[in-house]
Design an enzyme around this catalytic site. Structure first.
Site, PDB file in Angstrom:
ATOM      1  N   ARG A 285      -5.396   5.957  -8.379  1.00 25.78           N
ATOM      2  CA  ARG A 285      -5.055   7.378  -8.428  1.00 25.78           C
ATOM      3  C   ARG A 285      -5.070   7.909  -9.869  1.00 25.78           C
ATOM      4  O   ARG A 285      -5.604   8.986 -10.142  1.00 25.78           O
ATOM      5  CB  ARG A 285      -3.698   7.594  -7.759  1.00 25.78           C
TER       6      ARG A 285
ATOM      7  N   LEU B 236       0.892  -1.165   0.000  1.00 28.02           N
ATOM      8  CA  LEU B 236       0.000   0.000   0.000  1.00 28.02           C
ATOM      9  C   LEU B 236       0.920   1.202   0.000  1.00 28.02           C
ATOM     10  O   LEU B 236       1.939   1.214   0.690  1.00 28.02           O
ATOM     11  CB  LEU B 236      -0.867   0.043   1.266  1.00 28.02           C
ATOM     12  N   ASP B 237       0.562   2.242  -0.769  1.00 27.08           N
ATOM     13  CA  ASP B 237       1.353   3.478  -0.747  1.00 27.08           C
ATOM     14  C   ASP B 237       1.443   4.000   0.683  1.00 27.08           C
ATOM     15  O   ASP B 237       0.533   3.769   1.483  1.00 27.08           O
ATOM     16  CB  ASP B 237       0.681   4.560  -1.611  1.00 27.08           C
ATOM     17  N   LYS B 238       2.499   4.740   0.967  1.00 29.74           N
ATOM     18  CA  LYS B 238       2.703   5.298   2.306  1.00 29.74           C
ATOM     19  C   LYS B 238       1.458   6.028   2.814  1.00 29.74           C
ATOM     20  O   LYS B 238       1.059   5.886   3.965  1.00 29.74           O
ATOM     21  CB  LYS B 238       3.892   6.272   2.271  1.00 29.74           C
TER      22      LYS B 238
END
Length: 302
Positions: A243, A142-144
Site C-alpha cells: 500500500r 492479511l489486512d481486513k
C-alpha cells in the site's frame, strides 16, 4: 491426514443470489428481496456476515449497490451449522496446517471491537469440533480489506517453525493490486526503509537503515487510462508494504484512502493475495495455493 473440503455451494444450495437492477443501499435492497423476513432478522443476517456483494463480505447497512452487482445471502441454516465458515473457505488442511481463502471484509484476528467474526476464531471453532483441545495459530496476517490465501498453523511449534524459516520456506508470494491511474512502466520495483508514525501510518524513508528495509516488485497485467492491474512479488513482508509502495509509485491502491486513494469504485480495497507457495515443514513437499483474482479487479482494468 489430508482432508478434502467441499465447496459450500456444491450439491444442496446453501446461498441465494440476487441481481441488482437499480442503485440502492444494501439494507433497503435486502428488505425488498427478503420481504418475508422481519427487519430485525434481515439486519442480523447482515451483521453476522452472511451477505457478500460480488467478491467481498459486506456488513454496512448503507453500502451503495450499483446495477449489475450480485448480492449473495448465506441461508440461516447453513450459517448456523458449525461447519459453515463465513467470509472464508478452506483450501487445504492436514494435521499441521490450514490454508484458507479469505474474503475482503473479514478480520484475520480479533480486535478490541470484534472478537468472533474473524478467520482465527472461526478456524478455532472448526478444529475444536474434532477435539476441544485443538487450536490454531496465525502464521502471517492479511489486512481486513485484503482478500486471498492465508496460512495458519495447528500448533505453537509449527507456527514458530514456519515463522522462523519463512524466507527459506516460502518460494512464491504473489499479490494482485488494482491501482489508480495507468502505470506506464511495464515492470519495475519500489524500495525504501519503512517507518511507522505515532498515528500508526506507515511511510517510506530513503535514508539508509532508518526503518525496516522493504522491496516490492511489480508487473502490469492490464491497464487503461484510469486503472492498472498489477502482479506484485514481495521481497520483504512489511506492514502495509504494498500500500505504501503503490502510493510512492504515484498509483495508490484503489479504495485505500489511508494511503492516497481518491475513490473506491469497487467498494473494497484493491488488494488480493493470489498465490502462496511454500515447503511443508513436516513433509518437505512443495505446496502451491492460488485464489482467483476478484472479478471487479479484472473488469475495472480492462
Amino acid at each position: 491426514m489430508k482432508r478434502k473440503h467441499n465447496h459450500p455451494n456444491k450439491g444442496q444450495k446453501k446461498s441465494v443470489d440476487y441481481k441488482v437492477e437499480e442503485p440502492s443501499e444494501l439494507l433497503p435492497f435486502l428488505l425488498k428481496v427478503m420481504a418475508n423476513r422481519s427487519r430485525n432478522s434481515v439486519k442480523s443476517i447482515l451483521t453476522r456476515g452472511q451477505v457478500t456483494v460480488d467478491d467481498h463480505m459486506e456488513t454496512k447497512h448503507n453500502y451503495s449497490l450499483q446495477p449489475g452487482q450480485t448480492v449473495t445471502v448465506l441461508k440461516n441454516k447453513a450459517a448456523v451449522k458449525e461447519s459453515q465458515l463465513i467470509g472464508m473457505s478452506i483450501l487445504y488442511e492436514d494435521d499441521d496446517i490450514i490454508v484458507i481463502n479469505k474474503d475482503a471484509g473479514l478480520l484475520s484476528i480479533a480486535t478490541q471491537k470484534e472478537k468472533h467474526r474473524t478467520a482465527h476464531h472461526q478456524l478455532m471453532e472448526h478444529v475444536r469440533l474434532e477435539n476441544p483441545q485443538n487450536r490454531v495459530f496465525v502464521v502471517h496476517r492479511l489486512d481486513k480489506d485484503t482478500s486471498g490465501v492465508m496460512l495458519f498453523a495447528k500448533s505453537e511449534k509449527m507456527k514458530r517453525t514456519l515463522q522462523d524459516a519463512w524466507k527459506e520456506k516460502v518460494k512464491e508470494r504473489t499479490y494482485v493490486a488494482l491501482v489508480e491511474g495507468e502505470v506506464k512502466q511495464q515492470n519495475g520495483y519500489v524500495s525504501s526503509w519503512l517507518r511507522e508514525s505515532s498515528t500508526h501510518l506507515m511511510y517510506s524513508n530513503q535514508t539508509k537503515n532508518d526503518g525496516k528495509y522493504a522491496k516490492t516488485h511489480y508487473k502490469v497485467i492490464q491497464a487503461n487510462k484510469n486503472f492498472s492491474l498489477l502482479e506484485i512479488q514481495l521481497e520483504t513482508g512489511r506492514k502495509n508494504q504494498i500500500r505504501v509502495h503503490m502510493q510512492d509509485l504515484g498509483n495508490p491502491v484503489v479504495g485505500d484512502k489511508k494511503y492516497g486513494s481518491t475513490g473506491n469504485p469497487i467498494g473494497r480495497l484493491g488488494l488480493h493475495a493470489k498465490v502462496l507457495m511454500f515447503t511443508h515443514p513436516k513433509t518437505g513437499k512443495l505446496l502451491r495455493f492460488e485464489a482467483a483474482v476478484p472479478k471487479s479487479f479484472l473488469t475495472k482494468s480492462k
